[in-house]
Scaffold this motif. Structure first.
Motif, PDB file in Angstrom:
ATOM      1  N   LYS A  94       0.820  -1.207   0.000  1.00 35.51           N
ATOM      2  CA  LYS A  94       0.000   0.000   0.000  1.00 35.51           C
ATOM      3  C   LYS A  94       0.856   1.260   0.000  1.00 35.51           C
ATOM      4  O   LYS A  94       0.584   2.218  -0.724  1.00 35.51           O
ATOM      5  CB  LYS A  94      -0.922   0.002   1.226  1.00 35.51           C
ATOM      6  CG  LYS A  94      -2.095  -0.968   1.134  1.00 35.51           C
ATOM      7  CD  LYS A  94      -3.000  -0.828   2.346  1.00 35.51           C
ATOM      8  CE  LYS A  94      -4.211  -1.747   2.234  1.00 35.51           C
ATOM      9  NZ  LYS A  94      -5.115  -1.617   3.415  1.00 35.51           N
ATOM     10  N   LEU A 142      -1.682   3.067  -2.462  1.00 40.01           N
ATOM     11  CA  LEU A 142      -3.036   2.552  -2.655  1.00 40.01           C
ATOM     12  C   LEU A 142      -4.017   3.081  -1.624  1.00 40.01           C
ATOM     13  O   LEU A 142      -5.226   3.104  -1.866  1.00 40.01           O
ATOM     14  CB  LEU A 142      -3.020   1.012  -2.620  1.00 40.01           C
ATOM     15  CG  LEU A 142      -2.228   0.339  -3.735  1.00 40.01           C
ATOM     16  CD1 LEU A 142      -2.299  -1.169  -3.590  1.00 40.01           C
ATOM     17  CD2 LEU A 142      -2.760   0.763  -5.094  1.00 40.01           C
ATOM     18  N   GLY A 143      -3.520   3.524  -0.471  1.00 43.21           N
ATOM     19  CA  GLY A 143      -4.413   4.074   0.536  1.00 43.21           C
ATOM     20  C   GLY A 143      -4.595   5.569   0.416  1.00 43.21           C
ATOM     21  O   GLY A 143      -5.316   6.175   1.214  1.00 43.21           O
TER      22      GLY A 143
END
Length: 330
Positions: free
Chosen positions: A58, A63-64
């Motif tokens: 992530k 991705l977050g």
């Protein structure tokens, strides 16, 4: 001519920027991401993924974070380092996967384009010059059949005939013994031997369409006053045909050069699946299905860039062939 090329190059820059943004946004539209899909699949199989490994992925790809941050990291890595990211599904760098498929995709696209021209050009000219002749009716019938029959059905028929009559392994672009081998003369000849089936299948609809377009354009030009006047002055029919109306009627051939690659990648995925072609089409379908965003986004970006470049080259060739194109932009 140089000013026309400069204007076309200037338009390319914002076009490529918009393409990169749209490509990344489109693959972000489905809910979730690859990691959520991966966790769901592992959970269904009774397996788990370590929290530390999940968090590392992530952070690496953002991705977050917001879509803007993810896009910035992605495009910066491509421009500055040539790093297209990591394919989550394949567990390999995207650049390695694309290097194996982009080259074969371009070769197949150019081969299909040349085959389309070689077949469509003489048939279209004959069909227009010999209007309503038996040959014209045959060409028209074959053209309509080529447009009506699905390409995957032609692929299945050719595969059956090739195996049944000639004992050929027509699936894919290489025989089994050459799939993982290095490039040599034997592998090149094997590629040529397998290339004819997808060339015929992928070029059928395009050939039929170009025949109809060339016939219609040439018939329209042959009826214009300048052709009638040149014929009245005693200009030989063949010279008249080649020098004036045919040159104008060739515009569709030149203007469609940039379309062959996206049509091959996005429009012929079913044919690629049927023929087991190692091209970017099936790879893109798999990446979109599994939400492998870096692989899918990179394929869309590269194919779009190649399409823009192909369109630029076709526009330049069209402006050279037909002065009305470049004069109209002044």
């Amino acid at each position: 001519m140089l000013s026309y090329i400069a204007r076309r190059l200037a338009f390319m820059v914002p076009t490529l920027i918009l393409i990169s943004i749209v490509s990344f946004v489109i693959i972000q539209l489905p809910p979730g991401d690859y990691l959520t899909t991966l966790v769901a699949q592992l959970s269904a199989q009774g397996e788990t993924i370590e929290a530390g490994q999940l968090e590392a992925l992530k952070q690496r790809y953002g991705l977050g974070e917001s879509v803007f941050v993810q896009y910035t990291k992605w495009i910066s890595a491509i421009l500055l380092e040539g790093d297209f990211g990591q394919s989550f599904e394949w567990g390999r760098p995207v650049a390695d996967l694309l290097s194996q498929r982009i080259g074969l995709t371009v070769v197949l696209a150019l081969s299909t384009l040349l085959l389309t021209w070689v077949i469509a050009f003489p048939i279209g000219v004959y069909s227009a010059v010999k209007q309503y002749s038996p040959g014209d009716y045959v060409a028209t019938t074959v053209g309509f059949l080529g447009l009506a029959i699905p390409n995957f059905m032609i692929a299945l028929a050719l595969m059956y005939l090739g195996f049944r009559l000639f004992g050929l392994s027509v699936g894919g672009l290489f025989s089994p013994q050459f799939v993982d081998s290095g490039w040599n003369l034997g592998k090149l000849l094997d590629l040529i031997g397998h290339l004819w089936v997808p060339m015929i299948v992928l070029g059928t609809a395009g050939t039929a369409g170009l025949i109809r377009i060339l016939r219609a354009n040439l018939l329209d030009e042959l009826r214009k006053p300048y052709v009638v006047a040149a014929r009245a002055r005693g200009m030989p029919e063949r010279r008249l045909l080649i020098k004036y109306p045919l040159r104008v009627a060739l515009n569709p051939f030149i203007s469609t050069v940039g379309w062959i690659l996206p049509a091959l990648v996005s429009g012929e995925i079913i044919v690629s699946q049927v023929l087991s072609l190692p091209t970017t089409g099936p790879l893109l379908l798999s990446a979109l299905t599994s939400q492998d965003m870096y692989l899918a986004g990179s394929i869309i970006l590269i194919v779009s860039v190649l399409t823009v470049i192909g369109t630029l080259l076709s526009d330049i060739a069209l402006a050279w062939l037909d002065p009305r194109v470049r004069l109209r932009t002044k």
